[in-house]
Design an enzyme around this catalytic site. Sequence first.
Site, mmCIF file in Angstrom:
data_model
loop_
_atom_site.group_PDB
_atom_site.id
_atom_site.type_symbol
_atom_site.label_atom_id
_atom_site.label_comp_id
_atom_site.label_asym_id
_atom_site.label_seq_id
_atom_site.Cartn_x
_atom_site.Cartn_y
_atom_site.Cartn_z
ATOM 1 N N ASP A 156 41.743 38.181 48.050
ATOM 2 C CA ASP A 156 42.918 39.301 47.650
ATOM 3 C C ASP A 156 42.929 40.482 48.518
ATOM 4 O O ASP A 156 42.527 41.612 48.441
ATOM 5 C CB ASP A 156 42.554 39.791 46.216
ATOM 6 N N ASP B 273 40.508 47.217 48.544
ATOM 7 C CA ASP B 273 40.517 46.538 47.051
ATOM 8 C C ASP B 273 38.890 45.998 46.857
ATOM 9 O O ASP B 273 39.158 45.036 46.066
ATOM 10 C CB ASP B 273 41.467 45.900 46.680
ATOM 11 N N LYS C 6 35.761 44.959 44.783
ATOM 12 C CA LYS C 6 35.206 45.092 43.498
ATOM 13 C C LYS C 6 34.802 43.699 43.194
ATOM 14 O O LYS C 6 34.928 42.780 44.019
ATOM 15 C CB LYS C 6 36.445 45.421 42.491
ATOM 16 N N VAL D 288 46.546 31.426 40.026
ATOM 17 C CA VAL D 288 45.905 30.551 41.320
ATOM 18 C C VAL D 288 45.190 29.512 40.703
ATOM 19 O O VAL D 288 44.239 29.277 39.646
ATOM 20 C CB VAL D 288 44.619 31.371 41.758
ATOM 21 N N GLU E 14 38.305 44.202 78.949
ATOM 22 C CA GLU E 14 36.606 44.572 78.535
ATOM 23 C C GLU E 14 35.950 43.214 78.514
ATOM 24 O O GLU E 14 34.936 42.815 78.672
ATOM 25 C CB GLU E 14 36.580 45.206 77.116
ATOM 26 N N GLY F 142 50.628 36.225 39.169
ATOM 27 C CA GLY F 142 50.746 34.964 38.963
ATOM 28 C C GLY F 142 49.480 34.227 38.772
ATOM 29 O O GLY F 142 48.503 34.985 38.691
ATOM 30 N N GLY G 274 42.342 31.256 38.342
ATOM 31 C CA GLY G 274 42.450 32.718 37.888
ATOM 32 C C GLY G 274 43.816 33.196 37.502
ATOM 33 O O GLY G 274 44.629 32.424 38.134
ATOM 34 N N VAL G 275 43.884 34.171 36.948
ATOM 35 C CA VAL G 275 45.139 34.649 37.071
ATOM 36 C C VAL G 275 45.241 36.413 37.883
ATOM 37 O O VAL G 275 44.283 37.179 37.142
ATOM 38 C CB VAL G 275 45.618 34.996 35.211
ATOM 39 N N THR H 119 41.559 50.070 42.883
ATOM 40 C CA THR H 119 41.108 49.899 41.568
ATOM 41 C C THR H 119 40.548 51.338 41.172
ATOM 42 O O THR H 119 39.600 51.754 41.943
ATOM 43 C CB THR H 119 40.144 48.941 41.253
#
Length: 913
Positions: A744, A726, A728, A616, A534, A614, A609-610, A763
């Site tokens: 994520d 995911d 959110k 970040v 294409e 684990g 963050g968590v 979630t």
Amino acid sequence: MKIKHYPGKAVDASLSLDNDSAMGALYEANWLQAHHQHHRAPTQSTLSRQPSNAGSSSFLLDGISALSKYQMTLENIRRLEQQAQDKRIVSAIKELNGYRPSALQHHQQQQLDNGWVAEEETEAEEEQLGEKPKTGNAPTPTAANVNHYVVDPTERQRLPRPRQQLSVKPPSLRRSQTMLQHPPPSYVTLRAPKSKPAQHNSSNSSSAYSTFSSAAEDRQPERVICQQPLRLLQPPTEPPPPPPTAGSKAARAFKPLSRSQTSVQRYATIRMPNHSASFCRATARAAETPDIRRHSLEEALQGLQLEEQLPVAATEPVVSRQPERHTSRHISPGASSNGSAKDLNGEGFCIPRPRLIVPVHTYARRRRTGNLKEQSANAQEEDVTSDGRVEVSREGKYLSTLSGAKVLGELAILYNCQRTATITAITECNLWAIERQCFQTIMMRTGLIRQAEYTDFLKSVPIFKDLAEDTLIKISDVLEETHYQRGDYIVRQGARGDTFFIISKGKVRVTIKQQDTQEEKFIRMLGKGDFFGEKALQGDDLRTANIICESPEGVSCLVIDRETFNQLISSLDEIKHRYDDEGAMERRKINEEFRDINLTDLRVIATLGVGGFGRVELVQVNGDNSRSFALKQMKKSQIVETRQQQHIMSEKEIMGEANCQFIVKLFKTFKDKKYLYMLMESCLGGELWTILRDKGNFDDATTRFYTACVVEAFDYLHSRNIIYRDLKPENLLLDEKGYVKLVDFGFAKKLQTGRKTWTFCGTPEYVAPEVILNRGHDISADYWSLGVLMFELLTGTPPFTGSDPMRTYNIILKGIDAIEFPRNITRNASNLIKKLCRDNPAERLGYQRGGISEIQKHKWFDGFYWWGLQNRSLEPPIKPSVKSVVDTANFDEYPPDPEGPPPDDVSGWDKDF
Ligand SMILES: Nc1ncnc2c1ncn2[C@@H]1O[C@H](COP(=O)(O)OP(=O)(O)OP(=O)(O)O)[C@@H](O)[C@H]1O
Ligand SMILES: Nc1nc2c(ncn2[C@@H]2O[C@@H]3COP(=O)(O)O[C@H]3[C@H]2O)c(=O)[nH]1
Ligand SMILES: Nc1nc2c(ncn2[C@@H]2O[C@@H]3COP(=O)(O)O[C@H]3[C@H]2O)c(=O)[nH]1
């Protein structure tokens, strides 16, 4: 079918085969098939001489229904035959019917009376042309004025068709049908030379199946099997039709073309049967795909189990080519065995030949003398083989001698043209003849079967599944099947390309040659139902990758020409984005930059963050304070415990390749005994969730901006068949400018085309009902979650919220209509949310025919500046404060991990990470 015995004599044979009763069987086989097709798509119609202006399918069905009638008549004949013991009665019945149904005969008679009719010409115009004998004066062939020996096509000359009418390329089946409406090129003009009364036309003129028998010595020059137009050789036996009156439309069409012009025009414009059209396109593609095989007459006949009866020698590779315009007076049909456009008379024009019908080398062979007489004499001296021999000549010039199992006489039938050569029996020979109608029936039947097969296949191809039936039929009509052997380059990078391919069997490898090296880099494998080609059609005609046949047993592709592609396919969303490799290349280049960075080169600044596996961390590369990155650190033991290995691998792959400004980029991965690491771009604006928590809820415009960013990210992912799963606010990060990016990708998954997936993940508040019900889900589950996100951004809470996941699932299963929408949700917004959160995944906006653009076009987005969003010129509603590349003020503070370091995992499951 009757054996036509040519005692060194001449009888027209449109196509020569043998076997006594094959004709009946052929008819029967055809009509059983055609009838079957007819029942699949019933329609009420009759055979009409002029084509109706209905679409191709009704036209086709007209033919089918008419042909079904013939079949019925044929069956009557057969029944009568069975009843009649006396052979003479049988042959009388056959003669009576011309061995074809009376309806057809009647029709042919009409045609005969009317002469050749250009399809769109009106009756009046025909009369103006003087071509059409006035009703009532039609010369009916009688035993006295017709015999079977000489074909004299000059008697009823065909006028060139007006160009504008004929430039329309009708679909193949329509072409087949149209051919049924033309008179046969030769039977109608069977005529004995005036000086030589017919010797064997014992009964009547209309049957082409009478048996002839005579000694080879009786051969006379005019006793040809088929003869090229005599007007080329001698004055016509009857005056040519008067030229049309000046100024008429027909007169404009009736330009006395030179022969070469006539031929070129004929080739280019006549309603060629499927077959010949295939040939044309094959030629156009030959440079790109040398090994093209296609349905051919031979295959059609094989389909009827005539194989044994028709030993068509046709295995040599035939290289067909298109005619070239030339200025010479002669048409010299011929093709050389090496495939070059060699002209037997040295004058540069080759009649296009359908592949596999007659071996080309036969045509190219020519005696050195080129002298017909000498040749004939020689031939007479030679042994008379049991098969017999015929001589092919053109304008008195010897071309070749055919013996053994050869097919001849197909050109005039295939191209609706006059005989292109004269064939004279030079020894006693038996030829098997297929009458025109039957031949066309075979072609039509093959066309019908092929069309049904292709349409069914197209329906199973995900990108086509939503196309209307008539569109699929149109595509099927112009498809050509091509075959390749392992290692063949189906498409070569840099070559000019004009075609679009769908794989119907086997696997191909896609490779791209990098600029600075000779090496071809493997990109991906494509299999059944996948498409390619294409990009050249959408861009500057140049192929952007190599496509190589990979399967040991070969690959089959359905090939579509540019015109059809542009009309019916190019606008499909998936076609536009499926292989957006520019992005991938760019990504690879970016990732290259990080090739030499090691884990030990990274310096941790703070925790961002968590997550589930684990922390970040914000990191910098030693010695480079100008930028920062996010390093996601995941405990291997925990990944194994929760059986997330596959998800992690897929996260790495998708984020590592994605090149979309609405998706966080992954540059490099590392691993040690305890952890897996992902080095990503950092988004220092913080989580959208944090902002939402602080603000409570967003207004319509703010929600629209963030939703639009997600729509862009989904557009990118879904066009690659990647489901995110995911969505959110926690997974939406703001960059320093205020644009959001998806992060994520732990649940993201690349789906096989048309397939669903069953993993229960996401979630709770955001999962779609089909995920809860384990019915299998696909990208439409993301549209559900988009509706949920909109609701949460506008109100601060997701619509389906229970005190625990089970309660939440129950609420979800009650549907969006059970949810009360707060007043601050505008009508347009609630309308969009409800359209996204349909219980039935197939009904969700974004998943339907128009794809994700349906969401973009929704009223709620009216006036939204999508282009500004894409080029980042649109001002985001919230501008985060990010003072430096190490400013973590937009993130919460996280205490050190209380659990301490995880145990080692050296099992090796992560070797590809
Ligand atoms: N590239 C990034 N830039 C800034 N912060 C980030 C980045 N990636 C992740 N974070 C922060 O770390 C948090 C956790 O990251 P992420 O969601 O990727 O981890 P996870 O282990 O997959 O979490 P989850 O349990 O939500 O699946 C994010 O919510 C975000 O606050
Ligand atoms: N034009 C052409 N036809 C040939 C040649 N050799 C065999 N033929 C056959 O001669 C046939 C004459 O009638 P058609 O034109 O219908 O089809 C032609 C071919 O099948 C050749 O060299 N040139
Ligand atoms: N450029 C490019 N083409 C691909 C890729 N994957 C499959 N293809 C197909 O390879 C084809 C090569 O010919 P085209 O450029 O016409 O169209 C191309 C795509 O259809 C890819 O990653 N990059």
